[in-house]
Design an enzyme around this catalytic site. Structure first.
Site, PDB file in Angstrom:
ATOM      1  NE  ARG A 268      -2.797   0.540   3.422  1.00 10.77           N
ATOM      2  CZ  ARG A 268      -2.038   0.747   4.512  1.00 10.77           C
ATOM      3  NH1 ARG A 268      -1.304   1.835   4.611  1.00 10.77           N
ATOM      4  NH2 ARG A 268      -2.016  -0.119   5.490  1.00 10.77           N
TER       5      ARG A 268
ATOM      6  CE1 TYR B 127     -16.354  12.542 -14.962  1.00  9.58           C
ATOM      7  CE2 TYR B 127     -15.879  12.469 -12.622  1.00  9.58           C
ATOM      8  CZ  TYR B 127     -16.278  11.839 -13.779  1.00  9.58           C
ATOM      9  OH  TYR B 127     -16.595  10.508 -13.747  1.00  9.58           O
TER      10      TYR B 127
ATOM     11  CG  ASP C  62      -9.607  16.792 -14.302  1.00 11.77           C
ATOM     12  OD1 ASP C  62      -8.983  16.156 -15.170  1.00 11.77           O
ATOM     13  OD2 ASP C  62     -10.605  16.333 -13.716  1.00 11.77           O
TER      14      ASP C  62
ATOM     15  CE  LYS D 257     -12.909   8.665 -17.416  1.00 11.01           C
ATOM     16  NZ  LYS D 257     -13.149   9.937 -16.752  1.00 11.01           N
TER      17      LYS D 257
HETATM   18  C1  PLP Z   1     -13.542  10.436 -15.442  1.00 19.25           C
HETATM   19  C2  PLP Z   1     -13.088  11.765 -14.967  1.00 19.25           C
HETATM   20  C3  PLP Z   1     -12.763  11.990 -13.612  1.00 19.25           C
HETATM   21  C4  PLP Z   1     -12.942  10.925 -12.544  1.00 19.25           C
HETATM   22  O1  PLP Z   1     -12.080   9.875 -12.724  1.00 19.25           O
HETATM   23  P1  PLP Z   1     -12.409   8.359 -12.288  1.00 19.25           P
HETATM   24  O2  PLP Z   1     -11.176   7.631 -12.692  1.00 19.25           O
HETATM   25  O3  PLP Z   1     -13.637   7.943 -13.016  1.00 19.25           O
HETATM   26  O4  PLP Z   1     -12.640   8.386 -10.804  1.00 19.25           O
HETATM   27  C5  PLP Z   1     -12.311  13.243 -13.260  1.00 19.25           C
HETATM   28  N1  PLP Z   1     -12.191  14.242 -14.175  1.00 19.25           N
HETATM   29  C6  PLP Z   1     -12.508  14.066 -15.467  1.00 19.25           C
HETATM   30  C7  PLP Z   1     -12.366  15.210 -16.416  1.00 19.25           C
HETATM   31  C8  PLP Z   1     -12.965  12.821 -15.902  1.00 19.25           C
HETATM   32  O5  PLP Z   1     -13.293  12.664 -17.193  1.00 19.25           O
END
Ligand code: PLP
Length: 423
Positions: free
Chosen positions: A66, A118, A189, A214
């Site tokens: 961890r 988001y 982000d 993503k």
């Molecule tokens: C999908 C997404 C998140 C969240 O990420 P997870 O891996 O689904 O928890 C945050 N910001 C953006 C822009 C996203 O597309």
């Protein structure tokens, strides 16, 4: 000719490291060859615990998985290099990375966020952070009114650029200059563009976050997140919370995501080229009301894209408004044959969705529409298939969706009694 790769690039001495280009770093950063077998690809290290030769003296750098493990370490080094960051920390999801950053703020702290953040981040800000005594102000035009919103207790500014699903851009440098003059840190982000197209730390951001789920992993088979930054103080605070909170990714997922990283530049470049073709085709279709794509000259913040994105590229994400309202938008999503109707984005395969009914359904209609998320807005994540196939897929689905919905409207208006068929 033999090309010798200097493996000291794994840990850039002080970012940014101008020595190697993106593709070289993507393939080699954080990828040491196994010193005992010479294996070119790192082994998956599934062990949860590591031997100690004496109490408190582990054999190598690891004790318990961890806290840290070889696959996570290597993945973190790779993405740190690509984001021009000194450090990166991997989490069990993008949401866990967001939560950990918010948890690092003292109770009573204030955060300013772009409005079209988001959905999951919005949910954390409004329904979880509050319980820890952290409040968030949302603004639709952060470059304009950031100064007005900064208070004595403001600690963080949260930016997404491009935004989801309307693809609006934020001038990171402009926001960071104001924020820093008032002692406030900036988080970006960067999920929608990936480190290949945008490096927020180079534009003055303090922390960059990713949903690795993503583009970075890129194959729609891992849920993971990451935060990258340069500050030693942030590293101490966030890695303490990473270990204490325990929202860490598995060794196997780190290995898979690292494998994804090695082709990030190829995938994102192709997605962006394909999305550009699709956006251009949509723009010239009579069935389309408006296209949101930062790669088009018609995008209202095209200049920001030119300044912040590699080669001014628009990325793989776009959205557009179809003629015929919600009904046509829904039909379109069912009629595409290569684009799959599904949430998420950033994979090798193309996806299509209806934000008002899917990813953004939780936002009340008036708030949604205030930021441009109308019922007829379709969002598309363009993958790495053949551009020509994607364009014809979109055009056939547009034609059929608009025609079918038009015919239904005409039939509903009945035998000419009412005369005026809805457009
Ligand atoms: C999908 C997404 C998140 C969240 O990420 P997870 O891996 O689904 O928890 C945050 N910001 C953006 C822009 C996203 O597309």
């Amino acid at each position: 000719m033999t090309v010798t790769i200097d493996h000291s690039i794994e840990t850039p001495p002080r970012p940014p490291t101008p020595v190697h280009g993106f593709g070289t770093l993507a393939v080699h950063a954080g990828s040491p060859h196994d010193p005992t077998t010479g294996a070119v690809i790192e082994p998956i290290s599934l062990s949860t615990t590591f031997e100690q030769t004496a109490v408190g003296h582990p054999v190598g750098a690891y004790e318990y998985s961890r806290s840290s493990n070889p696959n996570r370490d290597n993945f973190e080094k790779a993405v740190a290099a690509l984001e021009h960051a000194k450090y990166a920390l991997a989490f069990g999801s993008g949401s866990a990375a967001t939560a950990t950053i918010l948890q690092s703020l003292a109770p009573g702290s204030h955060v300013i966020s772009v409005s079209d953040v988001y959905g999951g981040t919005h949910r954390y800000f409004t329904r979880v952070a509050k319980a820890h005594g952290v409040t968030v102000t949302f603004t639709p035009q952060i470059e304009v009114d950031i100064s007005e919103h900064i208070r004595e207790n403001t600690k963080l500014i949260w930016i997404e650029s491009p935004s989801n699903p309307t693809l609006r851009l934020v001038d990171i440098r402009a926001v960071a200059s104001v924020a820093h003059s008032r002692g406030v840190q900036v988080v970006v982000d960067n999920t929608f563009l990936s480190p290949y197209l945008q490096n927020p730390l180079d534009h003055g951001a303090d922390i960059v976050v990713h949903s690795v789920t993503k583009y970075i992993n890129g194959h729609s088979d891992v849920v993971m997140g990451l935060a990258a930054f340069n500050s030693d103080e942030l590293r101490e605070r966030l890695s303490f919370l990473q270990n204490a909170g325990g929202a860490v990714p598995s060794a196997f997922d780190c290995w898979l995501a690292h494998r994804g990283v090695k082709t990030l530049h190829l995938r994102v470049r192709q997605s962006s080229l394909n999305a550009h073709e699709v956006a251009s085709a949509l723009s010239s279709s009579p069935h389309v009301l408006a296209v949101n794509y930062p790669g088009l000259d018609s995008h209202p913040q095209r200049a920001v894209a030119q300044k912040q994105h590699r080669g001014g590229m628009g990325g793989g994400m776009l959205s557009f408004r179809i003629r015929g309202g919600r009904a046509a938008a829904e039909r379109f999503c069912q009629l595409t044959k290569i684009y799959t109707l599904a949430e998420s984005l950033g994979g090798i395969e193309s996806l299509v969705e209806l934000p008002s009914a899917m990813t953004h359904a939780g936002i009340p209609q008036d708030q949604r529409e205030a930021v441009g998320v109308y019922d007829d807005l379709v969002r598309m994540s363009t993958g790495i298939e053949e551009a020509a196939d994607l364009v014809s897929d979109v055009l056939q689905a547009l034609d059929r969706a608009v025609r079918e919905v038009g015919e239904q409207a005409a039939a509903a208006n009945g035998n000419g009694v009412n005369g005026h068929a809805q457009a």
